[in-house]
Scaffold this motif. Structure first.
Motif, PDB file in Angstrom:
ATOM      1  N   GLY A 343       0.847  -1.185   0.000  1.00 57.35           N
ATOM      2  CA  GLY A 343       0.000   0.000   0.000  1.00 57.35           C
ATOM      3  C   GLY A 343       0.878   1.228   0.000  1.00 57.35           C
ATOM      4  N   GLY A 345       0.644   5.481   0.864  1.00 52.92           N
ATOM      5  CA  GLY A 345      -0.197   6.539   1.403  1.00 52.92           C
ATOM      6  C   GLY A 345       0.623   7.640   2.003  1.00 52.92           C
ATOM      7  N   ASP A 428       6.042  12.754  -4.619  1.00 49.18           N
ATOM      8  CA  ASP A 428       6.622  11.462  -5.004  1.00 49.18           C
ATOM      9  C   ASP A 428       6.608  11.342  -6.519  1.00 49.18           C
ATOM     10  N   LEU A 447      11.653  15.083   2.208  1.00 51.32           N
ATOM     11  CA  LEU A 447      11.452  14.052   3.228  1.00 51.32           C
ATOM     12  C   LEU A 447      12.456  12.906   3.144  1.00 51.32           C
ATOM     13  N   LYS A 449      12.981   9.010   4.734  1.00 50.01           N
ATOM     14  CA  LYS A 449      12.232   7.967   5.444  1.00 50.01           C
ATOM     15  C   LYS A 449      13.187   6.961   6.054  1.00 50.01           C
TER      16      LYS A 449
HETATM   17  N1  4UW Z   1       6.414   2.901  -1.339  1.00 47.70           N
HETATM   18  C1  4UW Z   1       7.262   3.947  -1.427  1.00 47.70           C
HETATM   19  C2  4UW Z   1       5.377   2.912  -0.479  1.00 47.70           C
HETATM   20  C3  4UW Z   1       5.205   4.068   0.326  1.00 47.70           C
HETATM   21  C4  4UW Z   1       6.146   5.120   0.196  1.00 47.70           C
HETATM   22  C5  4UW Z   1       4.673   5.672   1.675  1.00 47.70           C
HETATM   23  O1  4UW Z   1       4.648   9.212   6.936  1.00 47.70           O
HETATM   24  P1  4UW Z   1       3.847   9.476   5.719  1.00 47.70           P
HETATM   25  O2  4UW Z   1       3.092  10.727   5.638  1.00 47.70           O
HETATM   26  O3  4UW Z   1       2.771   8.348   5.502  1.00 47.70           O
HETATM   27  C6  4UW Z   1       3.013   7.018   5.339  1.00 47.70           C
HETATM   28  C7  4UW Z   1       1.871   6.177   5.033  1.00 47.70           C
HETATM   29  C8  4UW Z   1       2.034   4.855   4.832  1.00 47.70           C
HETATM   30  C9  4UW Z   1       1.044   3.928   4.402  1.00 47.70           C
HETATM   31  C10 4UW Z   1      -0.201   4.272   4.127  1.00 47.70           C
HETATM   32  C11 4UW Z   1      -1.192   3.336   3.653  1.00 47.70           C
HETATM   33  C12 4UW Z   1      -0.776   1.981   3.476  1.00 47.70           C
HETATM   34  O4  4UW Z   1      -1.571   1.109   3.056  1.00 47.70           O
HETATM   35  C13 4UW Z   1       0.549   1.665   3.778  1.00 47.70           C
HETATM   36  O5  4UW Z   1       0.996   0.424   3.586  1.00 47.70           O
HETATM   37  C14 4UW Z   1       0.296  -0.694   3.802  1.00 47.70           C
HETATM   38  C15 4UW Z   1       1.404   2.610   4.209  1.00 47.70           C
HETATM   39  O6  4UW Z   1       4.121   6.549   5.449  1.00 47.70           O
HETATM   40  O7  4UW Z   1       4.856   9.366   4.517  1.00 47.70           O
HETATM   41  C16 4UW Z   1       4.403   9.523   3.200  1.00 47.70           C
HETATM   42  C17 4UW Z   1       5.515   9.210   2.240  1.00 47.70           C
HETATM   43  O8  4UW Z   1       6.089   7.928   2.486  1.00 47.70           O
HETATM   44  C18 4UW Z   1       6.516   7.326   1.265  1.00 47.70           C
HETATM   45  C19 4UW Z   1       6.177   8.349   0.181  1.00 47.70           C
HETATM   46  O9  4UW Z   1       7.294   9.169  -0.062  1.00 47.70           O
HETATM   47  C20 4UW Z   1       5.051   9.144   0.806  1.00 47.70           C
HETATM   48  O10 4UW Z   1       4.860  10.423   0.255  1.00 47.70           O
HETATM   49  N2  4UW Z   1       5.777   6.076   1.066  1.00 47.70           N
HETATM   50  N3  4UW Z   1       4.311   4.443   1.256  1.00 47.70           N
HETATM   51  N4  4UW Z   1       4.576   1.877  -0.410  1.00 47.70           N
HETATM   52  N5  4UW Z   1       7.163   5.049  -0.681  1.00 47.70           N
END
Ligand code: 4UW
Length: 548
Positions: A343, A345, A428, A447, A449
């Motif tokens: 996912g 988000g 992104d 950002l 991560k």
């Molecule tokens: N691949 C690459 C990804 C990905 C990613 C996020 O801290 P935030 O604001 O938010 C999050 C949310 C994670 C999330 C939401 C819904 C979901 O189903 C799930 O996985 C099951 C995870 O992390 O950071 C947002 C930023 O994090 C990166 C991307 O740069 C985004 O703008 N990011 N998920 N799968 N990059």
């Protein structure tokens, strides 16, 4: 089942999975709406201590907590409460109790320093804090910096009226009765912090409607297996923190709606995690890529530990096909036996916008999936801003009912992030293929991560700039095999000034929590590359960073 939806005008893609009905429910009503169907089933369990509440008990505690907040704590609707809590069962009680009382919740990583928490809680004017014994000193220190402070709730502790401390247990036991407000689904109920595309962390205003819409979107019939399987008794083991939007809405609330048993641990240790796998035999694991890597590669994790697992949901940072394959090799299972779902988000979108459907073609491993219902996307060229077609990489723009109301007290950042047509500019870089599966390839925003945690380079830079020896500084993320990325600082010293790499490392380590430390190193340079507008050219530094 995975046919692409038609492309609308100007290369606007809509979800192939249809629409949801955006309703008027509040988050807490929505999350517990079907509770009669499983009221005596386990709801949330601490995997480290075994402490556990069933659904009926959890809901009763939520109601009592709401009454206590409106009663003895005198919190009024719309006021902010700050949580400094790890993943413990009482997290569910406090956050939903607060929302039921009409409060707005903001949560902080409990490992934050008092400086970090204070900045956030002051920014949104927090009037009460809830925490556990380990973080009481931070809570008490932070509370001194807050105006009109009303009290601290101590989970697991006793009342200390002189210090304005309320033990959670005694608050709940007293069964207070207060007038609870009628809530409106357009009210903001959560303000998590995110740095967005640039700058310091900002409060993200999410409404009941944003969060409930997203819960409906991720339960889309057809997209997920779950249609007609509610209350089947799935056991979910989760480590991602409830104080991050993925853990809170994507995991906690999602599994509460479905009546599943949520098992979590307050602090990740390999032993506790493996014990939970053995003791609770989870059917679903929610992870971030670094945890997937741990399971795939750590010698302590054996295939026998993973036999109950049917589904793994991974997200919050990029993961690779090869890591997914390594994991399957470890389990000695095929992709038909263990579903690896991805996912994507953002905090600003409550969070889910893209998700792999439960059944998807093998060749799509590595994709973050398709648009969830009622969500649209455009990919726009980084140079000219025009909307691009399949297989062309550009900035990902998203639109849907889950997109935030805006940043707290920051109209300028709001306008830069959500445009007048409602498109969220993600920062992104992505592309989509013919079947409208999306692939994240890069990031234009600043950002960093680290293990799925947000790190704002601006925040680290501002800490380093406090040193009088420093003339200029820039922080960028460097690739790291386990953490995904780690921060590295490029420092320009003033003439005739000296600092060692260790000194710079220590400045950051004193002020900011561990995952923000400069594990990518420190390099001293003559100047920081900037464009004419003074903006740091971070990509140049990333290239340079590998050489230094
Ligand atoms: N691949 C690459 C990804 C990905 C990613 C996020 O801290 P935030 O604001 O938010 C999050 C949310 C994670 C999330 C939401 C819904 C979901 O189903 C799930 O996985 C099951 C995870 O992390 O950071 C947002 C930023 O994090 C990166 C991307 O740069 C985004 O703008 N990011 N998920 N799968 N990059």
């Amino acid at each position: 089942a995975t046919k692409a939806a038609p492309v609308l005008e100007q290369n606007v893609l809509s979800s192939p999975w249809g629409e949801i009905t955006v309703g008027k429910e509040t988050l807490v009503d929505y999350v517990f709406k079907d509770i009669e169907l499983w009221s005596d089933a386990p709801c949330v369990t601490c995997g480290a201590t075994g402490r556990s509440y069933d659904y009926a008990m959890t809901k009763m505690m939520v109601e009592r907590c709401a009454n206590a907040l409106a009663g003895p704590l005198k919190m009024a609707p719309g006021e902010r409460i700050g949580l400094i809590l790890p993943n413990i069962p009482e997290f569910v009680v406090l956050i939903h109790g607060a929302m039921k009382a009409g409060l707005v919740v903001t949560f902080a990583n409990p490992l934050y320093t008092a400086d970090e928490v204070s900045r956030q809680f002051k920014d949104c004017n927090v009037k009460a804090i809830a925490t556990i014994e380990m973080f009481m000193p931070v809570a008490m220190e932070v509370s001194k910096s807050l105006k009109d402070y009303k009290g601290t709730i101590w989970v697991g502790g006793e009342d200390d009226k002189a210090k304005g401390v309320f033990g959670l247990r005694s608050l709940l036991m007293a069964d207070h009765k207060a007038d609870l407000p009628t809530l409106n689904c357009d009210d903001v109920c959560l303000i998590p912090y995110s740095s967005g595309t640039t700058g310091m962390p900002k409060g993200v205003m999410l409404t009941h409607k944003n969060l409930v819409s997203n819960l409906k979107q991720v339960q889309a019939p057809k997209m997920m297996k779950y249609e007609g399987e509610k209350g089947k008794g799935d056991v979910v083991l989760t480590v991602p923190p409830f104080f991050h939007i993925y853990g809170f809405n994507g995991i906690m609330n999602y599994n509460l709606v479905l009546g599943y048993h949520i098992v979590s641990i307050p602090k990740f240790t390999p032993d506790d995690y493996i014990n939970c796998l053995v003791e609770y035999e989870p059917t679903t694991l929610f992870v971030v890529p670094s945890l997937l890597a741990f399971m795939a590669t750590h010698p302590l994790v054996k295939k026998e530990h993973l036999q109950s697992v049917q589904t793994i949901m991974v997200g919050a940072a990029p993961t690779t096909d090869s890591m997914l394959e390594k994991f399957l090799l470890k389990c000695e299972k095929t992709k038909d036996q263990i579903k690896l779902l991805q996912g994507y988000g953002m905090t600003e979108s409550s969070p889910v916008t893209l998700m792999t459907p439960y059944v998807y073609p093998y060749g799509k491993v590595g994709s973050v999936g398709q648009l969830v219902p009622s969500t649209q996307a455009r990919i726009v060229s980084l140079t000219k801003g025009e909307a691009l077609g399949p297989h062309q990489s550009g900035e990902l723009l998203l639109r849907g009912p889950q997109v935030m109301k805006g940043y707290w007290n920051n109209e300028e950042a709001t306008k830069e992030t959500v445009d007048s047509e409602g498109w969220l500019h993600t920062g992104d870089v992505a592309y989509y293929d013919e079947e409208h599966y999306f692939y994240i390839v890069d990031r234009t925003k600043e950002l960093i991560k680290v293990k799925g945690n947000q790190v704002s380079p601006t925040e680290i830079e501002s800490v380093i700039m406090e040193k009088p020896e420093v003339a200029d500084v820039a922080v960028v993320g460097m690739p790291h095999s386990l953490a995904g990325e780690v921060p590295k600082a490029f420092v320009v010293l003033k003439p005739n000034q000296k600092l060692t790499e260790k000194q710079v490392y220590d400045i950051v380590a004193q002020k900011l929590t561990k995952y923000k430390h400069l594990e990518g190193g420190v390099a001293f340079v003559d100047s920081i590359p900037r464009n004419v507008a003074g903006k740091i050219l971070r990509n140049e530094l990333k290239v340079l960073g590998g050489k230094h």
